[in-house]
Design a protein around this motif. Structure first.
Motif, PDB file in Angstrom:
ATOM      1  N   GLN A 189       6.234  10.058  10.614  1.00 16.29           N
ATOM      2  CA  GLN A 189       6.069   9.807   9.618  1.00 16.29           C
ATOM      3  C   GLN A 189       7.629   9.560   8.566  1.00 16.29           C
ATOM      4  OE1 GLN A 189       4.065  13.522   8.291  1.00 16.29           O
ATOM      5  NE2 GLN A 189       1.643  12.642   8.565  1.00 16.29           N
ATOM      6  N   GLY A 190       8.673  10.177   8.998  1.00 17.30           N
ATOM      7  CA  GLY A 190      10.241   9.527   8.167  1.00 17.30           C
ATOM      8  C   GLY A 190      10.528   8.729   8.767  1.00 17.30           C
ATOM      9  N   SER A 191      10.433   8.498  10.016  1.00 14.82           N
ATOM     10  CA  SER A 191      10.759   6.856  10.463  1.00 14.82           C
ATOM     11  C   SER A 191       9.928   5.391   9.770  1.00 14.82           C
ATOM     12  CB  SER A 191      10.355   6.711  11.865  1.00 14.82           C
ATOM     13  OG  SER A 191      10.772   5.504  12.132  1.00 14.82           O
ATOM     14  N   ALA A 192       8.555   5.509   9.033  1.00 14.73           N
ATOM     15  CA  ALA A 192       8.135   4.700   8.969  1.00 14.73           C
ATOM     16  C   ALA A 192       7.943   5.281   7.603  1.00 14.73           C
ATOM     17  CB  ALA A 192       5.878   5.147   9.245  1.00 14.73           C
TER      18      ALA A 192
ATOM     19  N   GLY B  73       8.795   1.947   4.598  1.00 13.34           N
ATOM     20  CA  GLY B  73       8.092   1.559   3.609  1.00 13.34           C
ATOM     21  C   GLY B  73       6.184   1.434   4.343  1.00 13.34           C
ATOM     22  N   GLY B  74       6.565   2.264   5.245  1.00 12.81           N
ATOM     23  CA  GLY B  74       5.065   2.059   5.990  1.00 12.81           C
ATOM     24  C   GLY B  74       3.972   3.328   6.384  1.00 12.81           C
ATOM     25  N   LEU B  75       5.038   3.597   4.893  1.00  9.01           N
ATOM     26  CA  LEU B  75       3.880   5.605   5.661  1.00  9.01           C
ATOM     27  C   LEU B  75       2.612   5.588   5.721  1.00  9.01           C
ATOM     28  CD1 LEU B  75       3.860   8.788   6.153  1.00  9.01           C
ATOM     29  CD2 LEU B  75       4.508   9.094   3.304  1.00  9.01           C
ATOM     30  N   TYR B  76       1.620   4.184   5.145  1.00 11.33           N
ATOM     31  CA  TYR B  76       0.236   4.964   5.111  1.00 11.33           C
ATOM     32  C   TYR B  76      -0.265   3.525   5.820  1.00 11.33           C
ATOM     33  CZ  TYR B  76       1.134   8.472   1.871  1.00 11.33           C
ATOM     34  OH  TYR B  76       1.243   9.655   1.187  1.00 11.33           O
ATOM     35  N   SER B  77       0.590   2.538   6.302  1.00  4.89           N
ATOM     36  CA  SER B  77       0.374   1.497   7.365  1.00  4.89           C
ATOM     37  C   SER B  77      -0.151   2.136   8.406  1.00  4.89           C
ATOM     38  CB  SER B  77       1.503   0.400   7.746  1.00  4.89           C
ATOM     39  OG  SER B  77       2.317   1.321   9.196  1.00  4.89           O
ATOM     40  N   GLY B  78      -1.273   1.418   8.695  1.00  5.35           N
ATOM     41  CA  GLY B  78      -2.418   1.411  10.187  1.00  5.35           C
ATOM     42  C   GLY B  78      -1.803   1.018  11.641  1.00  5.35           C
TER      43      GLY B  78
ATOM     44  N   LYS C  66      -1.511   4.388  13.270  1.00  3.77           N
ATOM     45  CA  LYS C  66      -1.751   4.276  15.047  1.00  3.77           C
ATOM     46  C   LYS C  66      -0.630   4.900  15.995  1.00  3.77           C
ATOM     47  CE  LYS C  66      -2.490   0.589  18.885  1.00  3.77           C
ATOM     48  NZ  LYS C  66      -2.452  -0.945  18.950  1.00  3.77           N
ATOM     49  N   ALA C  67       0.632   5.067  15.518  1.00  4.60           N
ATOM     50  CA  ALA C  67       1.884   6.042  16.176  1.00  4.60           C
ATOM     51  C   ALA C  67       1.625   7.218  15.500  1.00  4.60           C
ATOM     52  CB  ALA C  67       2.775   5.753  15.317  1.00  4.60           C
ATOM     53  N   LEU C  68       1.183   7.683  15.002  1.00  2.00           N
ATOM     54  CA  LEU C  68       0.819   9.220  14.724  1.00  2.00           C
ATOM     55  C   LEU C  68       0.003   9.294  15.945  1.00  2.00           C
ATOM     56  CD1 LEU C  68       0.868   9.727  11.477  1.00  2.00           C
ATOM     57  CD2 LEU C  68       2.071  11.079  12.951  1.00  2.00           C
ATOM     58  N   ASN C  69      -1.792   8.844  16.165  1.00  4.67           N
ATOM     59  CA  ASN C  69      -2.946   9.201  17.086  1.00  4.67           C
ATOM     60  C   ASN C  69      -2.714   8.577  18.294  1.00  4.67           C
ATOM     61  OD1 ASN C  69      -4.803   9.522  15.058  1.00  4.67           O
ATOM     62  ND2 ASN C  69      -5.598   6.895  14.919  1.00  4.67           N
ATOM     63  N   LYS C  70      -1.474   7.996  18.731  1.00  2.00           N
ATOM     64  CA  LYS C  70      -1.294   8.074  20.273  1.00  2.00           C
ATOM     65  C   LYS C  70      -0.134   9.335  20.906  1.00  2.00           C
ATOM     66  CE  LYS C  70       1.539   4.401  23.417  1.00  2.00           C
ATOM     67  NZ  LYS C  70       2.350   5.960  23.943  1.00  2.00           N
ATOM     68  N   PHE C  71       0.411   9.949  19.533  1.00  2.00           N
ATOM     69  CA  PHE C  71       1.268  10.893  19.808  1.00  2.00           C
ATOM     70  C   PHE C  71       0.634  12.269  20.112  1.00  2.00           C
ATOM     71  CE2 PHE C  71       3.169  14.505  17.664  1.00  2.00           C
ATOM     72  CZ  PHE C  71       4.409  13.993  18.530  1.00  2.00           C
TER      73      PHE C  71
END
Length: 207
Positions: A97-100, A104-109, A113-118
């Motif tokens: 989330q910090g990286s996103a 500027g893409g904290l709430y992006s798709g 997707k990255a959070l789900n994969k992690f």
């Protein structure tokens, strides 16, 4: 030599032989009893020495059976309850989330997707870790219990061996004593038989 003296000597000889054989038979019977008692004492001493090991084996048998039948499967709750699971999940999620957010893409798709994969990858890894630890713990506990029970089984075998020796030796002692008693009885019978034969010879014409 007067016949009466000769007859008395023959009778005395027969009595002495008979008494000697009886004493020998009595001593043999006494020695057999002592030997058998010694064998018995040794057996019970061996059994007493090994009894703690046999008790240990018997005590562990239910535990061994329990471990052998224990389910090694892992439930989701076990994974979630694993120490450090939630901390690692939180740290990984925050890093993504910090990286996103920095991009500027904290709430992006892509971030979702990255959070789900992690989350999936982390959960799978932790599942494997929990499963392996559980398998190892069960195996270690089973091996320790089996090792201790194995010492107890050795005690059982030593006691069985001592019992077998006890039975064999006592049986041999009894057989040997029976043979000796039989020989002693025959010797006594022969002594008196000889006396009768000498007496018969005397009445027929002299000793």
């Amino acid at each position: 030599m007067p016949a009466a003296v000769v007859a008395a000597a023959v009778v005395t000889s027969a009595v002495i032989q008979s008494n000697a054989q009886k004493r020998a038979a009595d001593k043999a019977a006494s020695a057999t009893r002592d030997a058998n008692q010694l064998q018995k004492d040794q057996y019970w001493q061996t059994r007493e020495d090994n009894l703690p090991l046999m008790d240990l084996r018997n005590t562990l048998l239910p535990r061994i059976q329990e471990l052998a039948q224990q389910d090694s499967g892992v439930t989701p709750q076990e994974v979630l309850s694993d120490p450090g699971y939630q901390f690692g999940m939180d740290q990984g999620t925050r890093a993504l989330q910090g990286s996103a957010a920095a991009r500027g893409g904290l709430y992006s798709g892509a971030t979702m997707k990255a959070l789900n994969k992690f989350g999936n990858d982390y959960a799978t890894t932790k599942f494997g870790d929990v499963f392996n630890r559980k398998q190892t713990a069960i195996g270690n506990n089973f091996n320790r219990a089996m090792g201790a029970a194995g010492m107890g089984q050795a005690g059982v075998q030593q006691t069985q061996h001592a019992g077998s020796n006890y039975a064999n030796n006592v049986g041999q002692n009894l057989l040997s004593n029976a043979n000796f008693q039989g020989a002693a009885g025959m010797a006594q019978a022969n002594a008196w038989g000889n006396l009768l034969n000498r007496g018969s010879s005397y009445f027929k014409g002299g000793f």
